[in-house]
Design a protein around this motif. Sequence first.
Motif, PDB file in Angstrom:
ATOM      1  N   LEU A 367     -38.447  -7.953 -12.449  1.00 29.22           N
ATOM      2  CA  LEU A 367     -39.769  -7.890 -11.822  1.00 29.22           C
ATOM      3  C   LEU A 367     -39.865  -8.888 -10.668  1.00 29.22           C
ATOM      4  N   THR A 368     -40.130  -8.337  -9.470  1.00 33.51           N
ATOM      5  CA  THR A 368     -40.266  -9.171  -8.262  1.00 33.51           C
ATOM      6  C   THR A 368     -41.574  -8.821  -7.574  1.00 33.51           C
ATOM      7  N   PHE A 369     -42.275  -9.874  -7.107  1.00 34.79           N
ATOM      8  CA  PHE A 369     -43.562  -9.647  -6.456  1.00 34.79           C
ATOM      9  C   PHE A 369     -43.823 -10.753  -5.457  1.00 34.79           C
ATOM     10  N   LEU A 383     -37.750 -11.342 -12.611  1.00 35.05           N
ATOM     11  CA  LEU A 383     -38.072 -11.816 -13.959  1.00 35.05           C
ATOM     12  C   LEU A 383     -37.706 -10.760 -14.991  1.00 35.05           C
ATOM     13  N   ASN A 384     -37.019 -11.177 -16.037  1.00 34.16           N
ATOM     14  CA  ASN A 384     -36.629 -10.295 -17.140  1.00 34.16           C
ATOM     15  C   ASN A 384     -37.145 -10.878 -18.444  1.00 34.16           C
ATOM     16  N   GLY A 402     -46.794 -18.204 -11.596  1.00 29.11           N
ATOM     17  CA  GLY A 402     -46.698 -16.744 -11.707  1.00 29.11           C
ATOM     18  C   GLY A 402     -47.303 -16.174 -12.971  1.00 29.11           C
ATOM     19  N   LYS A 403     -47.987 -17.000 -13.760  1.00 29.10           N
ATOM     20  CA  LYS A 403     -48.531 -16.532 -15.048  1.00 29.10           C
ATOM     21  C   LYS A 403     -49.597 -15.449 -14.860  1.00 29.10           C
ATOM     22  N   SER A 404     -50.608 -15.751 -14.060  1.00 31.16           N
ATOM     23  CA  SER A 404     -51.692 -14.780 -13.858  1.00 31.16           C
ATOM     24  C   SER A 404     -51.202 -13.543 -13.113  1.00 31.16           C
ATOM     25  N   ASN A 577     -41.492 -21.162 -13.879  1.00 32.89           N
ATOM     26  CA  ASN A 577     -41.444 -22.052 -12.721  1.00 32.89           C
ATOM     27  C   ASN A 577     -40.894 -21.267 -11.545  1.00 32.89           C
ATOM     28  N   ASP A 578     -41.659 -21.225 -10.433  1.00 31.62           N
ATOM     29  CA  ASP A 578     -41.259 -20.488  -9.241  1.00 31.62           C
ATOM     30  C   ASP A 578     -40.914 -19.034  -9.535  1.00 31.62           C
ATOM     31  N   GLY A 579     -41.708 -18.414 -10.412  1.00 29.70           N
ATOM     32  CA  GLY A 579     -41.548 -16.993 -10.682  1.00 29.70           C
ATOM     33  C   GLY A 579     -40.409 -16.631 -11.603  1.00 29.70           C
ATOM     34  N   ARG A 580     -39.802 -17.616 -12.255  1.00 29.89           N
ATOM     35  CA  ARG A 580     -38.704 -17.349 -13.196  1.00 29.89           C
ATOM     36  C   ARG A 580     -39.000 -17.985 -14.545  1.00 29.89           C
TER      37      ARG A 580
END
Length: 609
Positions: A367-369, A383-384, A402-404, A577-580
């Motif tokens: 998952l990338t955004f 993200l996996n 990146g939680k929300s 952290n930083d989308g990972r």
Amino acid sequence: MFAFFEQLVRPTDVPVKPPPAGLLAFYWHFVSQTKGLYAALFATGLAVALIDTLVPVFIGHFVQIMEASARSEALNDAIPMLIGMSLLVLIGRPLAVLIDSFIRHNAVVPGVTSLIRWQSHWHVIRQSWTLFQNDFAGRIANRVMHTSDAVRECVVSSIHAVWYIAVYGASALFLMGSADWRLAIPTALWFISYIFFLHYFVPRMRDLSRHSSERSSILMGRVVDSYTNILTVKLFSRATDEDAYVREAIEDHTGAIAAHMRLITKFTTTLAVLNALLLVCTSAIGLLLWSQGVLEAGIVAMAVPLAWTIANTAGWVSWEMNRAFENIGVVQDGMETIAVVNTMPDRPAARNLDVSTVHGEIRFERLTFTYGRSDGRKVLDSLNCTIRPGERVGLVGSSGAGKSTLINLLLRFYEIEAGSIRIDGLDIRELTQDSLRRAIGVVAQDTSLLHRSIAENIAYGSTGATPAQIEAAARRAQAHEFIVSQRDWNGRIGYDAHVGERGVKLSAGQRQRIAIARVVLKNAPILLLDEATSALDSEVELAIQDQLLGLMEGKTVIAIAHRLSTIACLDRLLVLNDGRIVEQGTHEELLQLNGQYAMLWRHQSGGFL
């Protein structure tokens, strides 16, 4: 009779398709749904215009009768004409006006206005969340409300204006030209001038009207924004700054209105001069030809009132055309909200997710955004993660980790840019958004309630819930005690009390407990908790914790909390952290890793010394 016409339009039927973006297509989208009414308006407008055109002709015949030397014989010969004229004026015209009024005021005004307003709202409320994030709620509402009036008035005004100017113009030229071509010269020149007059003024009226409508929408948006956030205004003592914020919009709107009114003054003055020239020239030529014995007095008596009628009608037609083009400006402004292509529609073959069959496995795959950022900064970066059915997972990380965003993508508030999210193996992009969200219960940090009763707000989670079910949900959320003590400004008490706009009559903790009760009643298989107890005091939070644990039983849970103690008991914690995902495990396992989670835990348990 009134009921018959009022029931010709069923305004709140579900729309078949969204309004198109082109201006003419936008008009036709709504006109075509009630084209029979507009055709009837054409017919009644034609009848009234023809009858009104005949009145000057009758006046001319009157004069001819009164000029006759054998008066009794002339009167006897004219009796059939006089009877016909009387019937036409006494019965024909009132009947045509009555039918026209029935159609216009009892069918079109209430029915068509409500139809356009309802369908506009129906499409706007189904737009993506992004549209509402990027605009004032007040401006959106203003456009929905005013566009309906503008479309209706523009079409009705155009119908009446076209018939009157066409019928009067053609009749006047024919009647005067039949008597003597010279008598028709002023009318012919006037029509040529009138066309240039409309060509010059009407488009400018449209542009100024659109500009004024835009300024009005902005003003409405700013005023509503100030009122909606009145608590913030009060807390920061910023009433003076809000004055300046609204004053700027009012001054812009005032300037737009002033420019519009300047053009209207020029418009009315120019038209008055044209009409005066028409009347004077027609009278002068008529008198000249009469003095030369070319025309009879009856013809002149017909021509002068006909010219005067044209002059008066031209003013009315001009205003109708002006209103039509002004309304075009309002419609063009409204189309910026109403005729917007939905950026996140369901796919054509999207299937409904059967909530009763959902097990609750959630899989995030590569998952990338980026939120479409030009710099390409990734909020989520490949993200996996797989969350098993019934597993309770907590998301941990600093703000911006990146939680929300992860939660919003799961709810399909944004379109996934790369990768996928699957529920029980089904890609959420292949599901209808309504059915997806029915399978997910959410308690958000910023709880906003509807300006309705407490019972209606709780029952929002489950259509058809009984009062007993509503109360049971409220008790589980530790909300029943404060609910029964509520009384609103209209004397409604308990569950019937209204909560005010966005729930302003309740405290933050009370609003959050209502939100928890709503999710309890919804009983969805997947549960998202975004700082679900952040607004609660410690005593109430402890009382609710056991209820939340019971609510989580058998459900797949994703919980976000900055207060780590509230999620330490969950099955697994994911540190972002930083989308990972940089760490994952139970609370004890993460403490033993002595990594980022352990550092956050020490800060919170030991204080920020």
